[in-house]
Design an enzyme around this catalytic site. Structure first.
Site, mmCIF file in Angstrom:
data_model
loop_
_atom_site.group_PDB
_atom_site.id
_atom_site.type_symbol
_atom_site.label_atom_id
_atom_site.label_comp_id
_atom_site.label_asym_id
_atom_site.label_seq_id
_atom_site.Cartn_x
_atom_site.Cartn_y
_atom_site.Cartn_z
ATOM 1 N N ASP A 1 0.879 -1.167 0.000
ATOM 2 C CA ASP A 1 0.000 0.000 0.000
ATOM 3 C C ASP A 1 0.921 1.223 0.000
ATOM 4 O O ASP A 1 1.653 1.452 0.975
ATOM 5 C CB ASP A 1 -0.878 -0.033 1.270
ATOM 6 C CG ASP A 1 -1.825 1.157 1.355
ATOM 7 O OD1 ASP A 1 -1.532 2.225 0.767
ATOM 8 O OD2 ASP A 1 -2.860 1.035 2.027
ATOM 9 N N VAL A 2 0.896 1.986 -1.100
ATOM 10 C CA VAL A 2 1.866 3.084 -1.246
ATOM 11 C C VAL A 2 1.677 4.207 -0.217
ATOM 12 O O VAL A 2 2.556 5.044 -0.071
ATOM 13 C CB VAL A 2 1.857 3.699 -2.676
ATOM 14 C CG1 VAL A 2 2.303 2.684 -3.711
ATOM 15 C CG2 VAL A 2 0.504 4.297 -3.009
ATOM 16 N N LYS B 1 -4.196 16.193 -7.028
ATOM 17 C CA LYS B 1 -3.488 16.272 -8.317
ATOM 18 C C LYS B 1 -2.846 17.658 -8.498
ATOM 19 O O LYS B 1 -1.765 17.759 -9.079
ATOM 20 C CB LYS B 1 -4.445 15.947 -9.469
ATOM 21 C CG LYS B 1 -4.979 14.509 -9.431
ATOM 22 C CD LYS B 1 -3.863 13.469 -9.503
ATOM 23 C CE LYS B 1 -4.403 12.057 -9.663
ATOM 24 N NZ LYS B 1 -3.347 11.040 -9.767
ATOM 25 N N ASN C 1 2.033 5.986 -9.964
ATOM 26 C CA ASN C 1 0.775 5.923 -10.715
ATOM 27 C C ASN C 1 -0.441 5.617 -9.845
ATOM 28 O O ASN C 1 -1.544 6.075 -10.152
ATOM 29 C CB ASN C 1 0.902 4.847 -11.813
ATOM 30 C CG ASN C 1 -0.436 4.457 -12.401
ATOM 31 O OD1 ASN C 1 -0.993 5.173 -13.227
ATOM 32 N ND2 ASN C 1 -0.994 3.334 -11.949
ATOM 33 N N TYR D 1 -9.816 14.912 -4.826
ATOM 34 C CA TYR D 1 -9.017 14.407 -5.958
ATOM 35 C C TYR D 1 -8.287 15.553 -6.647
ATOM 36 O O TYR D 1 -7.074 15.476 -6.904
ATOM 37 C CB TYR D 1 -9.952 13.686 -6.935
ATOM 38 C CG TYR D 1 -9.255 13.043 -8.119
ATOM 39 C CD1 TYR D 1 -8.642 11.801 -8.000
ATOM 40 C CD2 TYR D 1 -9.221 13.669 -9.367
ATOM 41 C CE1 TYR D 1 -8.006 11.202 -9.085
ATOM 42 C CE2 TYR D 1 -8.596 13.083 -10.452
ATOM 43 C CZ TYR D 1 -7.999 11.841 -10.309
ATOM 44 O OH TYR D 1 -7.365 11.256 -11.391
HETATM 45 P P1 NAD Z 1 -7.268 2.211 -11.964
HETATM 46 O O1 NAD Z 1 -8.268 2.231 -10.879
HETATM 47 O O2 NAD Z 1 -7.336 1.119 -12.986
HETATM 48 O O3 NAD Z 1 -5.794 2.214 -11.377
HETATM 49 C C1 NAD Z 1 -5.412 2.680 -10.123
HETATM 50 C C2 NAD Z 1 -4.473 1.664 -9.533
HETATM 51 O O4 NAD Z 1 -3.956 2.141 -8.293
HETATM 52 C C3 NAD Z 1 -5.178 0.335 -9.253
HETATM 53 O O5 NAD Z 1 -4.389 -0.720 -9.751
HETATM 54 C C4 NAD Z 1 -5.244 0.297 -7.732
HETATM 55 O O6 NAD Z 1 -5.220 -0.995 -7.203
HETATM 56 C C5 NAD Z 1 -3.977 1.062 -7.384
HETATM 57 N N1 NAD Z 1 -4.005 1.552 -6.010
HETATM 58 C C6 NAD Z 1 -5.005 2.244 -5.396
HETATM 59 N N2 NAD Z 1 -4.656 2.503 -4.134
HETATM 60 C C7 NAD Z 1 -3.418 1.985 -3.946
HETATM 61 C C8 NAD Z 1 -2.522 1.941 -2.850
HETATM 62 N N3 NAD Z 1 -2.844 2.481 -1.672
HETATM 63 N N4 NAD Z 1 -1.327 1.309 -3.005
HETATM 64 C C9 NAD Z 1 -1.000 0.750 -4.191
HETATM 65 N N5 NAD Z 1 -1.810 0.760 -5.263
HETATM 66 C C10 NAD Z 1 -3.004 1.366 -5.134
HETATM 67 O O7 NAD Z 1 -7.363 3.625 -12.667
HETATM 68 P P2 NAD Z 1 -6.355 4.354 -13.671
HETATM 69 O O8 NAD Z 1 -7.201 5.233 -14.486
HETATM 70 O O9 NAD Z 1 -5.457 3.379 -14.339
HETATM 71 O O10 NAD Z 1 -5.531 5.279 -12.663
HETATM 72 C C11 NAD Z 1 -4.114 5.366 -12.668
HETATM 73 C C12 NAD Z 1 -3.688 6.796 -12.398
HETATM 74 O O11 NAD Z 1 -4.117 7.617 -13.486
HETATM 75 C C13 NAD Z 1 -4.289 7.410 -11.127
HETATM 76 O O12 NAD Z 1 -3.298 8.180 -10.471
HETATM 77 C C14 NAD Z 1 -5.391 8.313 -11.686
HETATM 78 O O13 NAD Z 1 -5.676 9.391 -10.829
HETATM 79 C C15 NAD Z 1 -4.755 8.763 -12.982
HETATM 80 N N6 NAD Z 1 -5.692 9.298 -13.981
HETATM 81 C C16 NAD Z 1 -6.579 8.488 -14.620
HETATM 82 C C17 NAD Z 1 -7.428 9.042 -15.576
HETATM 83 C C18 NAD Z 1 -8.431 8.231 -16.363
HETATM 84 O O14 NAD Z 1 -9.219 8.807 -17.107
HETATM 85 N N7 NAD Z 1 -8.453 6.907 -16.252
HETATM 86 C C19 NAD Z 1 -7.367 10.410 -15.853
HETATM 87 C C20 NAD Z 1 -6.461 11.202 -15.162
HETATM 88 C C21 NAD Z 1 -5.618 10.623 -14.233
#
Ligand code: NAD
Length: 267
Positions: free
Chosen positions: A66-67, A169, A93, A165
């Site tokens: 857990d990061v 960010k 990420n 959120y």
């Molecule tokens: P996602 O939910 O598929 O991925 C998020 C990942 O983070 C998951 O694998 C989850 O298990 C992991 N995670 C959550 N809490 C954690 C913790 N405490 N320790 C370790 N891992 C943890 O969604 P995504 O869209 O792939 O998100 C990845 C990144 O991209 C995030 O930072 C998100 O804010 C950012 N983002 C996504 C979008 C989008 O449209 N999908 C847009 C802007 C930013």
């Protein structure tokens, strides 16, 4: 001849069991990097990423952590070092959303998002920089280490109902710039990628509903919802020496979402 840009490099990608993190792990592997695949609870997802890393012709290693927890992060870096010797590239990420109107938002919802999205980036980056500083700059790579933070267009686009959120960010934006300034003279590069709307689990409820997807497309001048690979390819470039003169920058991978789409035919 080996044209891979990240041969002999080791990358750690947090939250790599799904979505953007998984795609980044795979794109880095395609360029020859060995990848530490972090997950929090979705072990099957991490295994699926590992299979694709292997299909791409590289090696991977799965570590649960857990990061947002200092001890977990420390153990994750120890495990990565034991497996591959060092870390050259960190991709912060892992991120979450816990949405609510301000008056409904609990302290737990506020704190959890800040803990994962911002404190998690601090804890992992601190470990990575300690690791990078153990070595001198070598001829094989210009920088001794690189950090890539996955931020969001909501580091500059306000988002009602998502104050926790957007604040996290917005924090990542200045975290990236300030850290880049602090470590540039040590030959460490720190950059961010801010995705727009990318098809992953975090927003599946929007893009999987045709009506909501149409509404979303109004916010995207390029008229396409992004794929995780769109972000993965930019991460591979930022991790490579091709971007050696780039530090402290945020690259918006958003199909133009940050271009004020409301002004396309008026104003
Ligand atoms: P996602 O939910 O598929 O991925 C998020 C990942 O983070 C998951 O694998 C989850 O298990 C992991 N995670 C959550 N809490 C954690 C913790 N405490 N320790 C370790 N891992 C943890 O969604 P995504 O869209 O792939 O998100 C990845 C990144 O991209 C995030 O930072 C998100 O804010 C950012 N983002 C996504 C979008 C989008 O449209 N999908 C847009 C802007 C930013």
């Amino acid at each position: 001849m080996n044209n891979h840009k990240l041969s002999d490099k080791v990358a750690l990608v947090t939250g790599a069991s799904s979505g953007i993190g998984s795609a980044i792990a795979i794109e880095l592997a395609k360029e020859g990097a060995r990848v530490v695949i972090n997950y929090r609870s979705d072990e099957k997802g991490a295994e699926a990423t590992l299979s694709k890393v292997k299909e791409a012709g590289s090696e991977g290693y799965i570590v649960q952590a857990d990061v947002s927890k200092e001890e977990d992060v420390s153990k994750m870096f120890d495990a990565a070092r034991n497996q591959f010797g060092t870390i050259d590239i960190l991709v912060n990420n892992a991120g979450i959303q816990q949405d609510d109107a301000m008056v409904e938002m609990s302290l737990t919802e506020w704190q959890r998002v800040i803990d994962v999205n911002l404190t998690g980036y601090f804890l992992c980056s601190r470990q990575a920089i300690k690791e990078f500083l153990k070595r001198e700059c070598d001829a094989a790579s210009k920088a001794i280490g690189k950090i890539i933070c996955v931020s969001s267009v909501h580091d500059i686009i306000p988002w009602a109902g998502h104050v926790n959120y957007a604040a996290s960010k917005g924090g990542v934006l200045m975290f990236t710039k300030s850290l880049a300034l602090e470590v540039a003279s040590k030959k460490i590069r720190v950059n961010a990628i801010s995705p727009g709307a990318i098809k992953t689990d975090i927003n599946a409820e929007v893009w999987s509903d045709p009506q909501k997807a149409q509404e979303l497309l109004k916010l995207i001048p390029y008229k396409r919802i992004g794929d995780p690979e769109d972000v993965g390819k930019v991460a591979a470039w930022l991790a490579s020496d091709d971007s050696d003169y780039v530090t402290g920058t945020t690259i918006y991978v958003d199909g133009g979402m940050t271009l004020y789409p409301g002004f396309v035919d008026n104003g």
